[in-house]
Design a protein around this motif. Structure first.
Motif, PDB file in Angstrom:
ATOM      1  N   VAL A   3      -2.148  -7.294   5.770  1.00 30.06           N
ATOM      2  CA  VAL A   3      -1.394  -6.097   5.362  1.00 30.06           C
ATOM      3  C   VAL A   3       0.077  -6.255   5.753  1.00 30.06           C
ATOM      4  N   ARG A   4       0.315  -6.770   6.963  1.00 27.52           N
ATOM      5  CA  ARG A   4       1.711  -6.925   7.425  1.00 27.52           C
ATOM      6  C   ARG A   4       2.441  -7.983   6.613  1.00 27.52           C
TER       7      ARG A   4
ATOM      8  N   GLU B 278      -2.416   0.251   6.916  1.00 27.10           N
ATOM      9  CA  GLU B 278      -2.355  -0.422   8.228  1.00 27.10           C
ATOM     10  C   GLU B 278      -2.917   0.499   9.320  1.00 27.10           C
TER      11      GLU B 278
ATOM     12  N   VAL C 183      -2.265  -8.303  -2.747  1.00 24.92           N
ATOM     13  CA  VAL C 183      -3.060  -7.055  -2.690  1.00 24.92           C
ATOM     14  C   VAL C 183      -4.453  -7.314  -3.272  1.00 24.92           C
TER      15      VAL C 183
ATOM     16  N   VAL D 138      -2.586   1.375  -3.804  1.00 20.70           N
ATOM     17  CA  VAL D 138      -1.441   0.446  -3.660  1.00 20.70           C
ATOM     18  C   VAL D 138      -1.383  -0.475  -4.879  1.00 20.70           C
TER      19      VAL D 138
ATOM     20  N   LEU E 110      -7.371  -8.573   8.834  1.00 18.96           N
ATOM     21  CA  LEU E 110      -6.955  -7.620   7.798  1.00 18.96           C
ATOM     22  C   LEU E 110      -5.535  -7.115   8.075  1.00 18.96           C
ATOM     23  N   LEU E 111      -5.260  -6.766   9.342  1.00 15.24           N
ATOM     24  CA  LEU E 111      -3.924  -6.257   9.692  1.00 15.24           C
ATOM     25  C   LEU E 111      -2.849  -7.319   9.451  1.00 15.24           C
TER      26      LEU E 111
ATOM     27  N   LEU F 172      -6.221   1.008  -0.800  1.00 16.43           N
ATOM     28  CA  LEU F 172      -5.739  -0.265  -1.355  1.00 16.43           C
ATOM     29  C   LEU F 172      -5.726  -0.227  -2.883  1.00 16.43           C
TER      30      LEU F 172
ATOM     31  N   VAL G 164       9.489   1.198  -4.618  1.00 20.64           N
ATOM     32  CA  VAL G 164       9.110   0.164  -3.635  1.00 20.64           C
ATOM     33  C   VAL G 164       8.858   0.810  -2.265  1.00 20.64           C
TER      34      VAL G 164
ATOM     35  N   LEU H 276       6.993  -7.090   0.446  1.00 23.03           N
ATOM     36  CA  LEU H 276       7.556  -5.889  -0.175  1.00 23.03           C
ATOM     37  C   LEU H 276       8.994  -5.664   0.305  1.00 23.03           C
TER      38      LEU H 276
ATOM     39  N   LEU I 174       1.279   1.390   2.064  1.00 21.52           N
ATOM     40  CA  LEU I 174       0.807   0.221   2.823  1.00 21.52           C
ATOM     41  C   LEU I 174       0.749   0.542   4.322  1.00 21.52           C
TER      42      LEU I 174
ATOM     43  N   ILE J 167       1.927  -8.566   3.456  1.00 20.68           N
ATOM     44  CA  ILE J 167       2.278  -7.899   2.195  1.00 20.68           C
ATOM     45  C   ILE J 167       3.482  -6.975   2.427  1.00 20.68           C
ATOM     46  N   GLY J 168       3.505  -6.330   3.582  1.00 20.61           N
ATOM     47  CA  GLY J 168       4.655  -5.475   3.918  1.00 20.61           C
ATOM     48  C   GLY J 168       5.935  -6.292   3.947  1.00 20.61           C
TER      49      GLY J 168
ATOM     50  N   ILE K 125      -6.770   0.897   9.077  1.00 19.25           N
ATOM     51  CA  ILE K 125      -7.515  -0.266   9.596  1.00 19.25           C
ATOM     52  C   ILE K 125      -7.433  -0.286  11.123  1.00 19.25           C
TER      53      ILE K 125
END
Lengths: 89, 89, 89, 89
Positions: free
Chosen positions: B15-16, A26, B49, A45, B11-12, A42, A15, B22, A22, B18-19, A29
């Protein structure tokens, strides 16, 4: 002890590795990287998440299904795991 | 400006998110949660994702392909996006 | 001539091969084969369908996108195809 | 009687429907249909194959796992089936 607890160290390492991947997405981007490069990261990932899900599914089925007291002999679990693997590559 | 830079904020944020998902998976494993609960959380990470990859692919193809100077009229891009969506649900 | 017409012979050969695989699945079920064997055959059908969809998508994008008059230079199409391949293995 | 034999009629009907869909793909390619239309038909074949694989996996696991003599209580099978469904949509 559940198989999740038994495998906790390995699962947590996976994990955290995905978390690291990830993090790089970030940064890419934020720094305006080319779309192609971000897409590649991606896809990696996604592959890592699929791999972790397969490990969890295999552990869950093997712990509960493959065991002596289960109704499903080992050789009947094998094709289930083979199909899962084909979806979770 | 590339479409990645143009969509960077959205997009950011994805991504955050998804973070964050996780991070919950990590806590669930560390606290010895049931495998079923961890599997459900991982399936949600996978879906997120996939959604992000679809947004990137759609942006990439639309930015380069759907534009007036491109060789592919809009209606020929639609079936490509429809197939992508079916894989990235 | 569209790329489908140009590749028709190869595409039809692939479709007929999948039809043949599906025929064996039908016979296996009709003859009461073990579930594991039927699952394996179905996973092969799925792989063949994925491969055919990838060939069609690659042909469609390359014919309309990779061409000189297109807005997307060749190297920007490569990451799109790489992600498609990872989904259509 | 294995679950495949028990469900044979329904399974065979699904296989034959997929065969019919594949036949339409073959005709569309032979008649030089637009790539977009062929892609859409192939995506439907893929969805039908995924649905059949899910039915087989669910039958296999439920028959061997969900039963009283199995090592896996019903509620532990549910998250496995939920993850499978998310992959086989």
């Amino acid at each position: 002890m559940s198989h999740v607890q038994g495998d906790a160290k390995k699962l947590l390492a996976r994990v955290r590795r995905i978390g690291g991947q990830l993090g790089s997405v970030e940064r890419a981007i934020a720094e305006g990287a080319e779309c192609g490069a971000v897409l590649q990261q991606l896809a990696a990932v996604r592959g890592a998440v699929n791999g972790l899900i397969f490990q969890m599914m295999e552990g869950h089925l093997t712990a509960h299904v493959g065991g002596q007291d289960s109704g499903m002999p080992e050789e009947e679990l094998a094709p289930v795991l083979a199909v899962l693997r084909s979806y979770m590559k």
